[in-house]
Design a protein around this motif. Structure first.
Motif, mmCIF file in Angstrom:
data_model
loop_
_atom_site.group_PDB
_atom_site.id
_atom_site.type_symbol
_atom_site.label_atom_id
_atom_site.label_comp_id
_atom_site.label_asym_id
_atom_site.label_seq_id
_atom_site.Cartn_x
_atom_site.Cartn_y
_atom_site.Cartn_z
ATOM 1 N N ASN A 53 0.829 -1.200 0.000
ATOM 2 C CA ASN A 53 0.000 0.000 0.000
ATOM 3 C C ASN A 53 0.865 1.252 0.000
ATOM 4 O O ASN A 53 0.568 2.230 -0.699
ATOM 5 C CB ASN A 53 -0.946 -0.019 1.192
ATOM 6 C CG ASN A 53 -2.140 0.859 0.992
ATOM 7 O OD1 ASN A 53 -2.486 1.204 -0.129
ATOM 8 N ND2 ASN A 53 -2.785 1.218 2.079
ATOM 9 N N LYS A 56 2.207 2.050 -3.264
ATOM 10 C CA LYS A 56 1.134 2.299 -4.230
ATOM 11 C C LYS A 56 1.167 1.259 -5.353
ATOM 12 O O LYS A 56 1.039 1.585 -6.533
ATOM 13 C CB LYS A 56 1.184 3.717 -4.766
ATOM 14 C CG LYS A 56 1.009 4.762 -3.676
ATOM 15 C CD LYS A 56 0.720 6.097 -4.272
ATOM 16 C CE LYS A 56 0.658 7.220 -3.267
ATOM 17 N NZ LYS A 56 0.105 6.984 -2.002
ATOM 18 N N SER A 61 -5.162 -1.480 -5.564
ATOM 19 C CA SER A 61 -6.267 -0.587 -5.913
ATOM 20 C C SER A 61 -7.600 -1.314 -5.714
ATOM 21 O O SER A 61 -7.680 -2.537 -5.820
ATOM 22 C CB SER A 61 -6.142 -0.113 -7.360
ATOM 23 O OG SER A 61 -6.498 -1.140 -8.244
#
Length: 97
Positions: A53, A56, A61
């Protein structure tokens, strides 16, 4: 993998609870038991998920997680419907009324 195992257990417990005389009671017991097991086995994965996380990573997502978590949601929702009394051995309660 972990989610699939516990969602399969939730679905199987829901099926087993439906056939009892008091399905809601046993579904709640199963729901709590499986949830506690899931939470205890989930701890080693939290650090890895936090790293993904923070980086990213595309696998974190919402739109990539939802299609892969279908079995997870279906198993838990099925057990939840039995626990709430919306589903019993005669089918959907709200459709029968």
């Amino acid at each position: 993998m972990l989610n699939s195992v516990f969602s399969g257990a939730a679905f199987a417990s829901g099926l087993a609870c439906i056939s009892t005389e008091s399905p809601q009671f046993y579904a709640w017991l199963s729901f709590i038991f499986i949830l506690l097991l899931w939470l205890s086995y989930r701890k080693p994965y939290v650090r890895h998920l936090k790293m993904l996380n923070a980086a990213k990573h595309s696998s974190m997502s919402v739109w990539s997680v939802i299609p892969r978590a279908g079995a997870f949601f279906y198993g838990w929702i099925f057990l939840g419907l039995v626990a709430l009394g919306a589903l019993d051995k005669n089918g959907w309660r709200w459709l029968l009324n």
